[in-house]
Write an enzyme that holds these catalytic residues in place. Sequence first.
Site, PDB file in Angstrom:
ATOM      1  N   ARG A   1       6.601   0.305  -2.994  1.00  0.00           N
ATOM      2  CA  ARG A   1       6.366  -0.227  -4.346  1.00  0.00           C
ATOM      3  C   ARG A   1       7.455   0.234  -5.311  1.00  0.00           C
ATOM      4  NH1 ARG A   1       1.110   1.577  -3.284  1.00  0.00           N
ATOM      5  NH2 ARG A   1       1.369   3.229  -4.836  1.00  0.00           N
TER       6      ARG A   1
ATOM      7  N   LYS B   1       0.816  -1.218   0.000  1.00  0.00           N
ATOM      8  CA  LYS B   1       0.000   0.000   0.000  1.00  0.00           C
ATOM      9  C   LYS B   1       0.849   1.267   0.000  1.00  0.00           C
ATOM     10  CE  LYS B   1      -3.984  -2.073   2.266  1.00  0.00           C
ATOM     11  NZ  LYS B   1      -4.871  -2.055   3.423  1.00  0.00           N
ATOM     12  N   CYS B   2       2.153   1.123   0.182  1.00  0.00           N
ATOM     13  CA  CYS B   2       3.068   2.263   0.283  1.00  0.00           C
ATOM     14  C   CYS B   2       3.747   2.512  -1.063  1.00  0.00           C
ATOM     15  CB  CYS B   2       4.107   1.967   1.355  1.00  0.00           C
ATOM     16  SG  CYS B   2       5.459   3.172   1.430  1.00  0.00           S
ATOM     17  N   GLY B   3       3.605   3.725  -1.579  1.00  0.00           N
ATOM     18  CA  GLY B   3       4.214   4.070  -2.854  1.00  0.00           C
ATOM     19  C   GLY B   3       5.730   3.964  -2.835  1.00  0.00           C
TER      20      GLY B   3
END
Length: 114
Positions: free
Chosen positions: A15, A10-12
């Site tokens: 990712r 969920k963390c940019g």
Amino acid sequence: MKATIWHNPKCGTSRNTLAILEERGDVDVEVIRYLDNPPTREKLAQLFADAGMTPAQGLRLRGTDAQERGLPDADADAVLDAMVADPILIERPLVETEKGVRLCRPKEKVEEIL
């Protein structure tokens, strides 16, 4: 080279760091979703030591109750205990290779250990 990333999909930043690792042809990536499979207290202590950080420096403040709990000013043992009990308190992503460990914020920090 092998790289292990403690990842939150969920963390940019997490990712993007994973994408850097996957785009290289010479890295065998192990992805650990640390919220589902948190590291042990001993592993966390080792990761922070190898990164040259204190546990408090690896504490996630945004989106957590770490401030309200007084964790930024707590000793290393209290911070590690809190992280093990509630892994959302671990800042991400942590990446470990044979060259060391980095908290990859910003994502380009991963290049230091590749």
